[in-house]
Design an enzyme around this catalytic site. Structure first.
Site: not given
Ligand code: SF4
Length: 330
Positions: A75, A88, A95, A99, A102, A148, A180, A203-205, A322
């Protein structure tokens, strides 16, 4: 690279000019010497990723599902901003980072994308825009925030960026491109010597180890402190700053203590925090905070003089925001 593989310098320049400057998508062979023509026919493909489906949001966001040569799908999203677009880009099919917030992470890693498949996303999206929104077809910025972990596919991403920024290629300014990462330390350690001067986003979070381990499982292998130290060591251009993404999940990482940990670590750094209220997707385990809770978190962070903005992502109605991309369930 083409030259090292046997194409003449003039042939390579002609080829780049034809495809990237003149935006021609058919193979160009006419002005080439016989040897160059043979090289092109035998070694190069000009096929763009095929558009499988397109979804257009009410806010003009466009989500493409592209089909690759092996039938796998990725995508790519066009995000509108004042008669221009940001794109994007995806760097992998699925991936490996898993996470927990995600949608792509649920899919697992199928394979890395080749450089041509990364550049192809931009070219195919640009072609669609020119054909369908000719008065409004400029892509001005790009972010590697699609499917990814870009630094897990470092070589292909770096080569794609070189094509984006070279004067013979698409001629984008490096500061219009942002990569990123979830904190893939081996890639960050290569960044200083190998990555052209593009922007970096992390990506800190959460600064809390247990919470970050839950959100980003690779934190157990590459702890956030080491990741932040590696980012601190990357030379920054004048006026540039590192973007820290902070996905705000209700009742999870939105307390005062979370904001203070973040503020203390980033205070005095060349840092900019994007606070992103969590975008729920089917099966998600976190909830979206209210506007009041988001504002309260930002106010706590403001005490530390760390610049920040709340980002309300676009394309909600087509799951293009996102962390919502997943080419298996689209
Ligand atoms: S946030 Fe990014 S690094 Fe984490 S699983 Fe999703 S695509 Fe992968």
């Amino acid at each position: 690279m083409l030259v090292s593989q046997g194409l003449s310098v003039s042939g390579a320049t002609l080829l780049f000019n034809w495809h990237y400057k003149l935006r021609q998508f058919e193979p160009c062979t006419e002005d080439f010497a016989k040897a160059s023509q043979k090289f092109i026919e035998e070694n190069l493909s000009f096929a763009l990723p095929e558009i499988d489906t397109i979804q257009e949001s009410d806010d003009r966001t466009v989500k493409f599902l592209f089909k690759l040569h092996d039938g796998r799908k990725i995508e790519t999203v066009l995000i509108p901003s004042n008669k221009k677009y940001g794109i994007c880009l995806s760097s992998q099919v699925g991936c490996a980072m898993k996470c927990s917030f995600c949608h792509t992470g649920l899919q697992g890693l199928e394979r890395h994308l080749g450089t041509h498949e990364i550049v192809g996303q931009l070219l195919a999206a640009q072609k669609w825009l020119t054909e369908n929104r000719p008065d409004d077809d400029r892509i001005s910025t790009m972010v590697f925030m699609g499917q990814g972990e870009p630094l897990h596919n470092f070589d292909s991403v770096r080569k794609a960026i070189e094509i984006f920024i070279t004067q013979h290629g698409l001629c984008y300014a490096a500061d219009k491109i942002t990569v990123s990462t979830a904190g893939f330390l081996p890639g960050l350690e290569r960044w200083k010597d190998e990555m052209p001067g593009v922007n970096i986003a992390l990506s800190l979070h959460s600064m809390d180890t247990a919470k970050r381990n839950e959100l980003i499982p690779i934190n157990a292998k590459y702890p956030v402190e080491k990741v932040l130290d590696a980012i601190d060591k990357i030379p920054k251009k004048k006026k540039s700053f590192v973007i820290y993404e902070y996905l705000l999940a209700k009742g999870f990482n939105d307390a005062e203590v979370d904001a203070c940990q973040l503020g203390e670590r980033l205070q005095g750094k060349r840092a900019f925090v994007n606070i992103i209220p969590f975008n729920p997707f089917p099966g998600a385990k976190y909830e979206r905070p209210t506007r009041e809770e988001v504002d309260r978190f930002k106010a706590w962070l403001d005490v530390y003089d760390v610049p920040s903005l709340v980002r309300f992502t676009k394309g909600h109605d087509i799951l293009a925001a996102c962390g919502q991309l997943n080419s298996k369930s689209s």
